[in-house]
Design a protein around this motif. Structure first.
Motif, mmCIF file in Angstrom:
data_model
loop_
_atom_site.group_PDB
_atom_site.id
_atom_site.type_symbol
_atom_site.label_atom_id
_atom_site.label_comp_id
_atom_site.label_asym_id
_atom_site.label_seq_id
_atom_site.Cartn_x
_atom_site.Cartn_y
_atom_site.Cartn_z
ATOM 1 N N VAL A 140 8.655 5.749 -13.790
ATOM 2 C CA VAL A 140 8.117 5.708 -15.158
ATOM 3 C C VAL A 140 8.169 7.150 -15.881
ATOM 4 O O VAL A 140 8.509 7.300 -16.944
ATOM 5 C CB VAL A 140 6.755 4.834 -15.152
ATOM 6 C CG1 VAL A 140 6.010 5.214 -16.442
ATOM 7 C CG2 VAL A 140 6.976 3.283 -14.948
ATOM 8 N N CYS A 141 7.789 8.310 -14.857
ATOM 9 C CA CYS A 141 7.510 9.346 -15.524
ATOM 10 C C CYS A 141 8.775 10.046 -15.633
ATOM 11 O O CYS A 141 8.821 10.662 -16.506
ATOM 12 C CB CYS A 141 6.665 10.210 -14.237
ATOM 13 S SG CYS A 141 6.413 12.162 -14.632
ATOM 14 N N GLY A 142 9.866 9.756 -14.877
ATOM 15 C CA GLY A 142 11.085 10.113 -15.210
ATOM 16 C C GLY A 142 11.618 9.642 -16.526
ATOM 17 O O GLY A 142 12.559 10.328 -17.107
ATOM 18 N N ARG A 148 -0.040 15.169 -17.661
ATOM 19 C CA ARG A 148 0.260 14.643 -16.386
ATOM 20 C C ARG A 148 -0.230 13.382 -16.506
ATOM 21 O O ARG A 148 -0.537 12.566 -17.380
ATOM 22 C CB ARG A 148 -1.248 15.357 -15.767
ATOM 23 C CG ARG A 148 -2.547 14.980 -15.840
ATOM 24 C CD ARG A 148 -3.526 15.900 -15.128
ATOM 25 N NE ARG A 148 -4.816 15.610 -15.201
ATOM 26 C CZ ARG A 148 -5.430 15.952 -15.942
ATOM 27 N NH1 ARG A 148 -5.261 17.036 -16.472
ATOM 28 N NH2 ARG A 148 -6.820 15.793 -16.226
ATOM 29 N N MET A 149 0.413 12.589 -15.513
ATOM 30 C CA MET A 149 0.265 11.247 -15.445
ATOM 31 C C MET A 149 -0.182 10.954 -13.838
ATOM 32 O O MET A 149 0.085 11.712 -12.958
ATOM 33 C CB MET A 149 1.856 10.628 -15.253
ATOM 34 C CG MET A 149 1.837 9.134 -14.874
ATOM 35 S SD MET A 149 3.431 8.516 -14.674
ATOM 36 C CE MET A 149 3.370 7.787 -16.421
ATOM 37 N N GLU A 150 -1.323 10.217 -13.889
ATOM 38 C CA GLU A 150 -1.821 9.892 -12.629
ATOM 39 C C GLU A 150 -1.474 8.295 -12.357
ATOM 40 O O GLU A 150 -1.494 7.348 -13.225
ATOM 41 C CB GLU A 150 -3.344 9.952 -12.751
ATOM 42 C CG GLU A 150 -3.604 11.484 -12.664
ATOM 43 C CD GLU A 150 -4.949 11.979 -12.939
ATOM 44 O OE1 GLU A 150 -5.389 13.123 -12.476
ATOM 45 O OE2 GLU A 150 -5.927 11.145 -13.630
ATOM 46 N N LEU A 151 -1.681 7.896 -10.966
ATOM 47 C CA LEU A 151 -1.673 6.471 -10.688
ATOM 48 C C LEU A 151 -2.994 6.207 -9.909
ATOM 49 O O LEU A 151 -3.360 7.225 -8.966
ATOM 50 C CB LEU A 151 -0.575 6.292 -9.763
ATOM 51 C CG LEU A 151 -0.561 4.802 -9.501
ATOM 52 C CD1 LEU A 151 0.287 3.985 -10.517
ATOM 53 C CD2 LEU A 151 0.569 4.426 -8.269
ATOM 54 N N LEU A 152 -3.932 5.314 -10.435
ATOM 55 C CA LEU A 152 -5.065 5.081 -10.041
ATOM 56 C C LEU A 152 -4.964 3.766 -9.251
ATOM 57 O O LEU A 152 -4.125 2.904 -9.653
ATOM 58 C CB LEU A 152 -5.920 5.014 -11.179
ATOM 59 C CG LEU A 152 -5.919 5.943 -12.471
ATOM 60 C CD1 LEU A 152 -6.956 5.616 -13.584
ATOM 61 C CD2 LEU A 152 -6.285 7.399 -11.796
ATOM 62 N N ASP A 153 -5.824 3.914 -8.342
ATOM 63 C CA ASP A 153 -6.114 2.526 -7.359
ATOM 64 C C ASP A 153 -6.927 1.591 -8.380
ATOM 65 O O ASP A 153 -7.370 1.760 -9.306
ATOM 66 C CB ASP A 153 -6.379 2.918 -6.184
ATOM 67 C CG ASP A 153 -8.052 3.551 -6.046
ATOM 68 O OD1 ASP A 153 -8.752 3.149 -7.133
ATOM 69 O OD2 ASP A 153 -8.334 3.962 -5.229
ATOM 70 N N ALA A 154 -7.458 0.246 -7.450
ATOM 71 C CA ALA A 154 -8.113 -0.602 -8.236
ATOM 72 C C ALA A 154 -9.315 -0.146 -8.734
ATOM 73 O O ALA A 154 -10.059 -0.781 -9.789
ATOM 74 C CB ALA A 154 -8.218 -1.815 -7.573
ATOM 75 N N SER A 155 -10.142 0.652 -8.080
ATOM 76 C CA SER A 155 -11.369 1.255 -8.364
ATOM 77 C C SER A 155 -11.272 2.581 -9.288
ATOM 78 O O SER A 155 -12.126 3.035 -9.699
ATOM 79 C CB SER A 155 -12.195 1.685 -7.187
ATOM 80 O OG SER A 155 -11.588 2.815 -6.622
ATOM 81 N N ARG A 156 -10.044 2.892 -10.070
ATOM 82 C CA ARG A 156 -9.823 3.687 -10.779
ATOM 83 C C ARG A 156 -9.833 5.113 -10.251
ATOM 84 O O ARG A 156 -10.115 6.099 -11.324
ATOM 85 C CB ARG A 156 -10.365 3.444 -12.047
ATOM 86 C CG ARG A 156 -10.335 2.216 -13.012
ATOM 87 C CD ARG A 156 -9.131 1.908 -13.652
ATOM 88 N NE ARG A 156 -9.093 0.421 -14.134
ATOM 89 C CZ ARG A 156 -9.292 0.321 -15.187
ATOM 90 N NH1 ARG A 156 -9.159 1.066 -16.293
ATOM 91 N NH2 ARG A 156 -9.162 -0.898 -15.836
ATOM 92 N N LYS A 157 -9.468 5.414 -9.157
ATOM 93 C CA LYS A 157 -9.347 6.714 -8.401
ATOM 94 C C LYS A 157 -8.332 7.043 -8.293
ATOM 95 O O LYS A 157 -7.335 6.328 -7.879
ATOM 96 C CB LYS A 157 -10.315 6.634 -7.026
ATOM 97 C CG LYS A 157 -11.762 6.461 -7.215
ATOM 98 C CD LYS A 157 -12.332 6.534 -5.870
ATOM 99 C CE LYS A 157 -13.930 6.248 -6.093
ATOM 100 N NZ LYS A 157 -14.581 6.147 -4.893
ATOM 101 N N PRO A 158 -7.869 8.385 -8.738
ATOM 102 C CA PRO A 158 -6.469 8.738 -8.652
ATOM 103 C C PRO A 158 -5.841 8.971 -7.083
ATOM 104 O O PRO A 158 -6.488 9.030 -6.116
ATOM 105 C CB PRO A 158 -6.456 10.205 -8.949
ATOM 106 C CG PRO A 158 -7.831 10.406 -9.704
ATOM 107 C CD PRO A 158 -8.608 9.321 -9.081
ATOM 108 N N VAL A 159 -4.686 8.325 -7.021
ATOM 109 C CA VAL A 159 -3.803 8.133 -5.671
ATOM 110 C C VAL A 159 -2.707 9.300 -5.787
ATOM 111 O O VAL A 159 -2.524 10.187 -4.814
ATOM 112 C CB VAL A 159 -3.225 6.820 -5.654
ATOM 113 C CG1 VAL A 159 -2.390 6.909 -4.216
ATOM 114 C CG2 VAL A 159 -4.507 5.906 -5.485
#
Length: 84
Positions: free
Chosen positions: A36-38, A55-66
């Motif tokens: 997606v970023c590409g 910046r783009m971040e991928l968050l887990d189910a608890s909305r914490k950055p992974v």
């Protein structure tokens, strides 16, 4: 399947996807994020101003950055931007 969210930050703007994405695991999440970023990066770089960050971040189910991918625009030769 784990649920993940995308967050985009650009200057004062920060937005998180409303709907989560079911992805098999962290490896699948990284693959999807980098794809997606590409797809977005060319358009982002054309609009990026000096001394800014996207910046783009991928968050887990608890909305914490992974994962995080950053595009940073810096002026390194400060003498070229200063006025006499």
């Amino acid at each position: 399947m784990p649920l993940f969210y995308f967050r985009i930050c650009n200057g004062d703007y920060s937005g998180t996807s409303g709907e989560g994405f079911d992805l098999a695991d962290r490896d699948a999440a990284w693959t999807e994020m980098s794809r997606v970023c590409g797809d977005l990066v060319a358009g982002i770089v054309r609009k990026l101003k000096q001394q800014s960050e996207w910046r783009m971040e991928l968050l887990d189910a608890s909305r914490k950055p992974v994962f995080r991918i950053r595009v940073l625009a810096e002026t390194l030769d400060h003498s070229a931007t200063s006025t006499p």
